[in-house]
Design a protein around this motif. Sequence first.
Motif, PDB file in Angstrom:
ATOM      1  N   MET A  20       0.828  -1.198   0.000  1.00  0.00           N
ATOM      2  CA  MET A  20       0.000   0.000   0.000  1.00  0.00           C
ATOM      3  C   MET A  20       0.868   1.257   0.000  1.00  0.00           C
ATOM      4  O   MET A  20       0.570   2.233  -0.712  1.00  0.00           O
ATOM      5  N   ALA A  21       1.927   1.230   0.799  1.00  0.00           N
ATOM      6  CA  ALA A  21       2.838   2.377   0.805  1.00  0.00           C
ATOM      7  C   ALA A  21       3.490   2.558  -0.558  1.00  0.00           C
ATOM      8  O   ALA A  21       3.658   3.688  -1.045  1.00  0.00           O
ATOM      9  N   ARG A  24       1.111   4.216  -2.887  1.00  0.00           N
ATOM     10  CA  ARG A  24       0.999   5.652  -2.611  1.00  0.00           C
ATOM     11  C   ARG A  24       2.147   6.419  -3.227  1.00  0.00           C
ATOM     12  O   ARG A  24       1.960   7.494  -3.806  1.00  0.00           O
ATOM     13  N   ILE A  25       3.343   5.844  -3.143  1.00  0.00           N
ATOM     14  CA  ILE A  25       4.523   6.516  -3.689  1.00  0.00           C
ATOM     15  C   ILE A  25       4.524   6.492  -5.208  1.00  0.00           C
ATOM     16  O   ILE A  25       4.787   7.495  -5.876  1.00  0.00           O
ATOM     17  N   ASP A  29      -2.948   8.051  -5.705  1.00  0.00           N
ATOM     18  CA  ASP A  29      -4.173   7.682  -4.996  1.00  0.00           C
ATOM     19  C   ASP A  29      -4.791   6.395  -5.536  1.00  0.00           C
ATOM     20  O   ASP A  29      -5.994   6.303  -5.725  1.00  0.00           O
ATOM     21  N   GLN A  32      -7.565   0.853  -3.257  1.00  0.00           N
ATOM     22  CA  GLN A  32      -7.229  -0.428  -2.651  1.00  0.00           C
ATOM     23  C   GLN A  32      -8.475  -1.308  -2.567  1.00  0.00           C
ATOM     24  O   GLN A  32      -9.544  -0.854  -2.176  1.00  0.00           O
ATOM     25  N   VAL A  51      -4.423   2.043   7.898  1.00  0.00           N
ATOM     26  CA  VAL A  51      -3.205   2.439   7.188  1.00  0.00           C
ATOM     27  C   VAL A  51      -3.559   3.152   5.886  1.00  0.00           C
ATOM     28  O   VAL A  51      -2.940   4.163   5.514  1.00  0.00           O
ATOM     29  N   ALA A  52      -4.542   2.620   5.172  1.00  0.00           N
ATOM     30  CA  ALA A  52      -4.969   3.263   3.926  1.00  0.00           C
ATOM     31  C   ALA A  52      -5.419   4.698   4.176  1.00  0.00           C
ATOM     32  O   ALA A  52      -5.078   5.615   3.421  1.00  0.00           O
ATOM     33  N   LEU A  54      -4.479   6.647   6.653  1.00  0.00           N
ATOM     34  CA  LEU A  54      -3.309   7.439   7.010  1.00  0.00           C
ATOM     35  C   LEU A  54      -2.477   7.800   5.779  1.00  0.00           C
ATOM     36  O   LEU A  54      -1.860   8.874   5.726  1.00  0.00           O
ATOM     37  N   LEU A  55      -2.457   6.902   4.796  1.00  0.00           N
ATOM     38  CA  LEU A  55      -1.716   7.157   3.558  1.00  0.00           C
ATOM     39  C   LEU A  55      -2.505   7.997   2.561  1.00  0.00           C
ATOM     40  O   LEU A  55      -1.981   8.358   1.504  1.00  0.00           O
ATOM     41  N   LEU A  57      -5.288   6.920   0.983  1.00  0.00           N
ATOM     42  CA  LEU A  57      -5.763   6.028  -0.078  1.00  0.00           C
ATOM     43  C   LEU A  57      -7.215   5.640   0.180  1.00  0.00           C
ATOM     44  O   LEU A  57      -7.578   5.295   1.302  1.00  0.00           O
TER      45      LEU A  57
END
Length: 206
Positions: A20-21, A24-25, A29, A32, A51-52, A54-55, A57
Amino acid sequence: GPRFRPLPSGLMLAGAILAMAGDRIAWGDRLQHIHIAGRGSTARKLILARVARLLGLDYVLHLHDFDYAADLARRPAWQQSAIRRMFWNARRVVVLGARDRATVQGLLGVPGDRITILRNCVPDPMPDHGADPGPDNAGHVCRIVFLGRLGARKGVPELLEALATIMAERQAQNIEERRAPDQPEPPPPPTSEWLLARLRAFFDFA
């Protein structure tokens, strides 16, 4: 279900977070797609969904559980609240039928316009319903391979009921097509209820 193994499960969860990270990078966007069921699956997906968020996503929740309402009822209030937030924050929730839709909408508060029913992800093996799919025609035989435990949790009662209905309709059609005009009325074909009882006896499943 399979025995819980903390180390492999933790490694898979860490790998999903890293993926997922990476999304994002690399992609900004990227949406997921998170599959979710009851028990430990929900605990892991609470982490992934958080986590999604927070990122930054968005995510889709794809619910596939035998009775998610019962699983939800067994949980303490704080877990139910966290699960409700996870479903509420999903861009869309995909369910397998009307009962799951009622659970997601009624118990978890997801608006109906953000719920999609995807009844079966398997393509129709014989989309040309005008062709005779009987066993005498090469290329028109459909074989069903059932992978999983034979039981209610895997939808066996619904599968047998569908097969019984199809078989009853097919036999009625074959009798009508093969009857000559001067022949007397043939005996009625077996009913779907009779065929369902035979199928259940064959699979030794009630």
